[in-house]
Design a protein around this motif. Structure first.
Motif, PDB file in Angstrom:
ATOM      1  N   GLY A   1       0.819  -1.209   0.000  1.00 33.66           N
ATOM      2  CA  GLY A   1       0.000   0.000   0.000  1.00 33.66           C
ATOM      3  C   GLY A   1       0.850   1.254   0.000  1.00 33.66           C
ATOM      4  O   GLY A   1       0.565   2.215  -0.721  1.00 33.66           O
ATOM      5  N   TRP A   2       1.909   1.262   0.811  1.00 29.79           N
ATOM      6  CA  TRP A   2       2.814   2.420   0.887  1.00 29.79           C
ATOM      7  C   TRP A   2       3.442   2.704  -0.473  1.00 29.79           C
ATOM      8  O   TRP A   2       3.587   3.856  -0.870  1.00 29.79           O
ATOM      9  N   GLN A   3       3.791   1.665  -1.222  1.00 29.55           N
ATOM     10  CA  GLN A   3       4.418   1.853  -2.532  1.00 29.55           C
ATOM     11  C   GLN A   3       3.509   2.591  -3.507  1.00 29.55           C
ATOM     12  O   GLN A   3       3.991   3.183  -4.459  1.00 29.55           O
ATOM     13  N   LYS A   4       2.205   2.568  -3.252  1.00 31.57           N
ATOM     14  CA  LYS A   4       1.240   3.201  -4.156  1.00 31.57           C
ATOM     15  C   LYS A   4       0.828   4.598  -3.709  1.00 31.57           C
ATOM     16  O   LYS A   4       0.053   5.256  -4.379  1.00 31.57           O
ATOM     17  N   THR A   5       1.337   5.046  -2.555  1.00 35.66           N
ATOM     18  CA  THR A   5       0.937   6.353  -2.043  1.00 35.66           C
ATOM     19  C   THR A   5       1.966   7.425  -2.385  1.00 35.66           C
ATOM     20  O   THR A   5       3.096   7.126  -2.767  1.00 35.66           O
ATOM     21  N   ARG A   6       1.578   8.667  -2.197  1.00 33.72           N
ATOM     22  CA  ARG A   6       2.508   9.784  -2.403  1.00 33.72           C
ATOM     23  C   ARG A   6       3.655   9.746  -1.400  1.00 33.72           C
ATOM     24  O   ARG A   6       4.744  10.211  -1.679  1.00 33.72           O
ATOM     25  N   HIS A   7       3.409   9.203  -0.226  1.00 35.17           N
ATOM     26  CA  HIS A   7       4.454   9.132   0.795  1.00 35.17           C
ATOM     27  C   HIS A   7       5.638   8.286   0.342  1.00 35.17           C
ATOM     28  O   HIS A   7       6.745   8.463   0.834  1.00 35.17           O
ATOM     29  N   HIS A   8       5.426   7.368  -0.561  1.00 33.30           N
ATOM     30  CA  HIS A   8       6.498   6.496  -1.055  1.00 33.30           C
ATOM     31  C   HIS A   8       7.675   7.316  -1.575  1.00 33.30           C
ATOM     32  O   HIS A   8       8.828   6.951  -1.393  1.00 33.30           O
TER      33      HIS A   8
ATOM     34  N   HIS B   1      -0.319   4.157   3.980  1.00 31.61           N
ATOM     35  CA  HIS B   1      -0.295   2.759   3.569  1.00 31.61           C
ATOM     36  C   HIS B   1      -1.308   2.432   2.489  1.00 31.61           C
ATOM     37  O   HIS B   1      -1.402   1.283   2.078  1.00 31.61           O
ATOM     38  N   GLY B   2      -2.099   3.404   2.066  1.00 34.77           N
ATOM     39  CA  GLY B   2      -3.120   3.126   1.074  1.00 34.77           C
ATOM     40  C   GLY B   2      -4.288   2.385   1.702  1.00 34.77           C
ATOM     41  O   GLY B   2      -4.264   2.022   2.865  1.00 34.77           O
ATOM     42  N   PRO B   3      -5.323   2.167   0.918  1.00 37.81           N
ATOM     43  CA  PRO B   3      -6.527   1.493   1.464  1.00 37.81           C
ATOM     44  C   PRO B   3      -6.214   0.060   1.878  1.00 37.81           C
ATOM     45  O   PRO B   3      -5.462  -0.644   1.208  1.00 37.81           O
ATOM     46  N   GLN B   4      -6.769  -0.339   2.983  1.00 39.67           N
ATOM     47  CA  GLN B   4      -6.624  -1.715   3.474  1.00 39.67           C
ATOM     48  C   GLN B   4      -7.884  -2.492   3.125  1.00 39.67           C
ATOM     49  O   GLN B   4      -8.957  -1.945   3.087  1.00 39.67           O
TER      50      GLN B   4
END
Length: 118
Positions: free
Chosen positions: A13-20, A114-117
């Motif tokens: 999920g983190w890899q798909k967010t802006r925070h990555h 972390h993106g949507p769970q």
């Protein structure tokens, strides 16, 4: 962090967010001051090693109240330009009296890092 199977969904999920692009696991999940950083890392290492050795961890993994406060402090540090609005209860209803006693970024923005769970 992704070495443990219980973290794979959060990592993906983190890899798909802006925070990555701007933040690693440690940027959000450990304090940035030297002593608190290493105290948190030793606490995490102990708890995680014990949980995985004894196979008594919760899936999905859950954050402790103390670790949640670290995340909130780091949200506020990185996004300090927004803090005035966040701490103003009239402008931001989740800011119950300011962070010292109540605003909780993660309450409304739980999936930002972390993106949507599922």
């Amino acid at each position: 962090c992704v070495n443990c199977h219980v973290m794979r969904e959060q990592y993906a999920g983190w890899q798909k967010t802006r925070h990555h692009a701007v933040a690693s696991c440690n940027d959000c999940h450990v304090p940035h001051e030297l002593l608190p950083k290493y105290l948190a890392k030793s606490d995490h290492g102990w708890r995680h090693s014990k949980a995985f050795t004894l196979q008594d961890f919760h899936e999905p993994i859950r954050i402790t109240p103390a670790d949640r406060e670290i995340v909130i402090d780091n949200c506020r540090r990185c996004h300090e330009g927004l803090v005035a609005a966040i701490d103003n209860p009239a402008a931001h209803p989740a800011a119950i009296g300011g962070h010292g006693e109540g605003s909780d970024c993660v309450h409304c923005h739980a999936h930002v890092g972390h993106g949507p769970q599922k």
